[in-house]
Design a protein around this motif. Structure first.
Motif, short mmCIF file in Angstrom:
data_model
loop_
_atom_site.label_atom_id
_atom_site.label_comp_id
_atom_site.label_asym_id
_atom_site.label_seq_id
_atom_site.Cartn_x
_atom_site.Cartn_y
_atom_site.Cartn_z
N LYS A 107 7.30 18.12 -6.45
CA LYS A 107 8.04 18.92 -7.42
C LYS A 107 9.24 19.59 -6.79
O LYS A 107 10.35 19.57 -7.34
N ASN A 108 9.07 20.15 -5.60
CA ASN A 108 10.13 20.94 -4.99
C ASN A 108 11.10 20.15 -4.13
O ASN A 108 12.27 20.49 -4.05
N ILE A 109 10.64 19.10 -3.49
CA ILE A 109 11.51 18.29 -2.65
C ILE A 109 12.15 17.14 -3.42
O ILE A 109 13.34 16.87 -3.30
N MET A 110 11.36 16.46 -4.25
CA MET A 110 11.86 15.28 -4.97
C MET A 110 12.27 15.59 -6.41
O MET A 110 12.81 14.72 -7.10
N GLY A 111 12.02 16.80 -6.88
CA GLY A 111 12.46 17.20 -8.21
C GLY A 111 11.67 16.62 -9.37
O GLY A 111 12.18 16.55 -10.49
N VAL A 112 10.43 16.20 -9.12
CA VAL A 112 9.59 15.66 -10.18
C VAL A 112 8.95 16.84 -10.94
O VAL A 112 8.23 17.64 -10.34
N LYS A 113 9.21 16.96 -12.21
CA LYS A 113 8.79 18.14 -12.97
C LYS A 113 7.28 18.31 -13.07
O LYS A 113 6.75 19.40 -12.90
N ASN A 114 6.59 17.23 -13.39
CA ASN A 114 5.13 17.32 -13.54
C ASN A 114 4.51 16.12 -12.85
O ASN A 114 4.10 15.15 -13.49
N PRO A 115 4.41 16.14 -11.51
CA PRO A 115 3.99 14.97 -10.74
C PRO A 115 2.63 14.42 -11.18
O PRO A 115 1.66 15.17 -11.32
N LYS A 116 2.58 13.12 -11.39
CA LYS A 116 1.32 12.45 -11.73
C LYS A 116 0.53 12.17 -10.46
O LYS A 116 1.07 11.64 -9.50
N VAL A 117 -0.73 12.54 -10.48
CA VAL A 117 -1.59 12.39 -9.31
C VAL A 117 -2.69 11.37 -9.61
O VAL A 117 -3.33 11.42 -10.67
N ALA A 118 -2.91 10.46 -8.66
CA ALA A 118 -3.99 9.47 -8.82
C ALA A 118 -4.71 9.30 -7.49
O ALA A 118 -4.14 9.52 -6.42
N ILE A 119 -5.98 8.91 -7.56
CA ILE A 119 -6.76 8.66 -6.36
C ILE A 119 -6.92 7.15 -6.17
O ILE A 119 -7.14 6.41 -7.14
N ARG B 207 -2.76 -2.62 -5.86
CA ARG B 207 -1.73 -3.52 -6.39
C ARG B 207 -0.76 -2.82 -7.33
O ARG B 207 0.35 -3.31 -7.59
N ASP B 208 -1.16 -1.66 -7.87
CA ASP B 208 -0.31 -0.92 -8.81
C ASP B 208 0.57 0.13 -8.14
O ASP B 208 1.47 0.68 -8.78
N ILE B 209 0.33 0.39 -6.86
CA ILE B 209 1.13 1.40 -6.15
C ILE B 209 2.62 1.06 -6.15
O ILE B 209 3.45 1.93 -6.43
N PRO B 210 3.03 -0.20 -5.86
CA PRO B 210 4.47 -0.51 -5.83
C PRO B 210 5.17 -0.35 -7.18
O PRO B 210 6.41 -0.28 -7.21
N LYS B 211 4.43 -0.28 -8.29
CA LYS B 211 5.06 -0.13 -9.60
C LYS B 211 5.66 1.27 -9.78
O LYS B 211 6.56 1.47 -10.59
N GLY B 212 5.10 2.25 -9.06
CA GLY B 212 5.65 3.60 -9.14
C GLY B 212 5.25 4.39 -10.37
O GLY B 212 5.96 5.31 -10.78
N ASP B 213 4.10 4.07 -10.96
CA ASP B 213 3.66 4.78 -12.16
C ASP B 213 3.10 6.17 -11.86
O ASP B 213 2.97 6.99 -12.77
N VAL B 214 2.73 6.45 -10.61
CA VAL B 214 2.24 7.77 -10.24
C VAL B 214 3.10 8.32 -9.10
O VAL B 214 3.75 7.56 -8.37
N ASP B 215 3.11 9.64 -8.96
CA ASP B 215 3.97 10.29 -7.97
C ASP B 215 3.24 10.68 -6.69
O ASP B 215 3.82 10.71 -5.62
N VAL B 216 1.95 11.02 -6.82
CA VAL B 216 1.16 11.44 -5.66
C VAL B 216 -0.07 10.54 -5.57
O VAL B 216 -0.89 10.51 -6.50
N ILE B 217 -0.19 9.81 -4.47
CA ILE B 217 -1.30 8.88 -4.28
C ILE B 217 -2.25 9.49 -3.26
O ILE B 217 -1.92 9.62 -2.08
N VAL B 218 -3.44 9.87 -3.69
CA VAL B 218 -4.39 10.59 -2.85
C VAL B 218 -5.43 9.64 -2.26
O VAL B 218 -6.02 8.83 -2.99
N THR B 219 -5.66 9.75 -0.97
CA THR B 219 -6.68 8.95 -0.31
C THR B 219 -6.98 9.56 1.06
O THR B 219 -6.27 10.45 1.51
N GLU B 220 -8.04 9.08 1.69
CA GLU B 220 -8.30 9.52 3.07
C GLU B 220 -7.47 8.66 4.01
O GLU B 220 -6.94 7.62 3.63
N ALA B 221 -7.38 9.09 5.26
CA ALA B 221 -6.40 8.53 6.19
C ALA B 221 -6.58 7.05 6.51
O ALA B 221 -5.59 6.34 6.70
N PHE B 222 -7.82 6.57 6.59
CA PHE B 222 -8.04 5.18 6.96
C PHE B 222 -7.44 4.24 5.91
O PHE B 222 -6.66 3.34 6.23
N VAL B 223 -7.80 4.48 4.65
CA VAL B 223 -7.27 3.64 3.56
C VAL B 223 -5.76 3.83 3.44
O VAL B 223 -5.00 2.87 3.26
#
Length: 400
Positions: free
Chosen positions: A225-237, A273-289
């Motif tokens: 929100k503050n660095i990239m200016g995304v008003k309501n960032p979409k979060v997915a796991i 496979r959907d990550i490169p499409k850019g439909d979400v702004d924050v992709i949450v996962t643990e470090a290994f994945v």
């Protein structure tokens, strides 16, 4: 507290003389220690050295750069830093490393000397060393001394292309985590069809728990929100399917916590496979994945570029076609160049630490420095502390 840099000897001598004079005078007046201390603090804060440092702090972003870290150090690192100060006059670069090597790289380059500083260090941390042992034993390494400068408040941020493990350990041990932060994640921006997404975590916490991933989502939302200016960032796991019931134990336990976290815009699961499409702004996962995803994207991008170039140069017809599409193709490929977006910040620390690739070019170094300026200007650390420290461990307050 005030930091004097190269003026330290003169500054301390001057203030020491004034302090002794103040103590002697107050002894004659029979004043107590607390009153003496008050006047001493006043003398220090009003000194020309501290006033200079305060002005410098608020007008400029001072960035500690590990000149000795990475495959292309110190050449590409120094070159990128010089390019940064030549483009922006509100940046001061403080190099840490072998002074002779740094000055050799600086020779012949045009820059304002007032924007470049060097602190000589005698040790380096290599990638084949144990991170924890190296950080503990190599106290005069470019990385340790640079990180300590951020901890002390002498620099606003630290940038390194050195050992990832050492940067992670050093950042959390030397700089320290913000109050309320359980784990500090690495969070790079990854190029997508629609721009960029934040991948959090990509290397810092391979044994993360559900509550850690919730904090990653909160910190990632603040950043986007503050660095990239995304008003309501979409979060997915990250998951192996879109259904809530799918996933391993960590994902299944984290999913309902993210749904209940009112401070984020959680939209569910996302498959790799959907990550490169850019439909979400924050992709949450643990470090290994996260690290597997990051390395796969980097490798795939490099392979595609190589295959495209090979195909375009295969015969005369394709070469002629390449001339026609070259300008458009160059613009398109630039948007998928990860070096355009700087490095991976280690979020949740008391100071900014940014890890760039070990093979970083001057361009990536320069962009990471610009990234640090935005981070300071938007007060990301303060915003993270506001949202994660208030209310204890279960805090899920609204994202700024």
């Amino acid at each position: 507290m005030c930091y004097y840099g190269k003026d330290s000897v003169a500054a301390v001598s001057f203030l020491y003389y004034n302090i002794l004079e103040r103590i002697a005078q107050n002894k004659q007046d029979n004043k107590g220690f607390s009153e003496i201390a008050f006047y001493i603090r006043k003398d220090i804060s009003e000194s020309v050295f501290c006033q200079k440092r305060k002005k410098e702090y608020y007008m400029n972003t001072i960035i500690a750069v590990d000149a000795m870290g990475g495959d292309n150090a110190p050449g590409a690192i120094v070159k990128g830093a010089v390019e940064a100060v030549n483009e922006r006059k509100d940046i001061i670069i403080h190099f840490f490393g072998d002074k002779d090597s740094i000055e050799k790289e600086l020779s012949g380059q045009q820059y304002d000397p007032a924007q470049i500083r060097i602190t000589h260090t005698t040790e380096e941390i290599s990638c084949d060393e144990s991170p924890a042992v190296a950080i503990k034993k190599k106290k005069d390494s470019s990385m340790v001394v640079g990180l300590r400068s951020v901890k002390a408040g002498e620099c606003d941020a630290f940038v390194s292309a050195g050992s990832s493990g050492a940067v992670l350990v050093g950042g959390q041990v030397l700089v320290g985590k913000c109050k309320g932060v359980k784990r500090a994640p690495l969070a790079p921006l990854v190029p997508t069809e629609k721009g960029v997404s934040l991948l959090i975590d990509c290397g810092a916490n391979v044994d993360a728990r559900p509550e850690h991933l919730v904090q990653f989502a909160q910190m990632g939302s603040i950043y986007m929100k503050n660095i990239m200016g995304v008003k309501n960032p979409k979060v997915a796991i990250v998951n192996i399917g879109a259904e809530e019931a799918k996933g391993n134990a960590l994902v299944k336990e984290t999913y309902p916590l993210l749904k209940e976290c009112s401070g984020i815009n959680f939209v569910g699961s996302i498959e790799a496979r959907d990550i490169p499409k850019g439909d979400v702004d924050v992709i949450v996962t643990e470090a290994f994945v996260g690290n597997v995803i990051l390395k796969l994207e980097e490798g795939l991008a490099g392979t595609l570029i190589h295959v495209i170039k090979k195909g375009m140069m295969s015969n005369l017809r394709s070469k002629l076609g390449a001339l026609l599409v070259k300008p458009s193709l160059k613009r398109t490929l630039k948007t998928f160049d990860a070096s355009e977006y700087g490095g991976a910040p280690l979020l949740g620390l008391k100071g900014l630490v940014v890890k760039i690739h070990g093979s970083s070019s001057a361009k990536e170094t320069k962009n990471a420095i610009f990234q640090c300026v935005s981070f300071k200007e938007q007060k990301i650390n303060q915003k993270i502390m506001e949202h994660l420290s208030v209310g204890g461990e279960n805090e899920t307050s609204k994202i700024s």
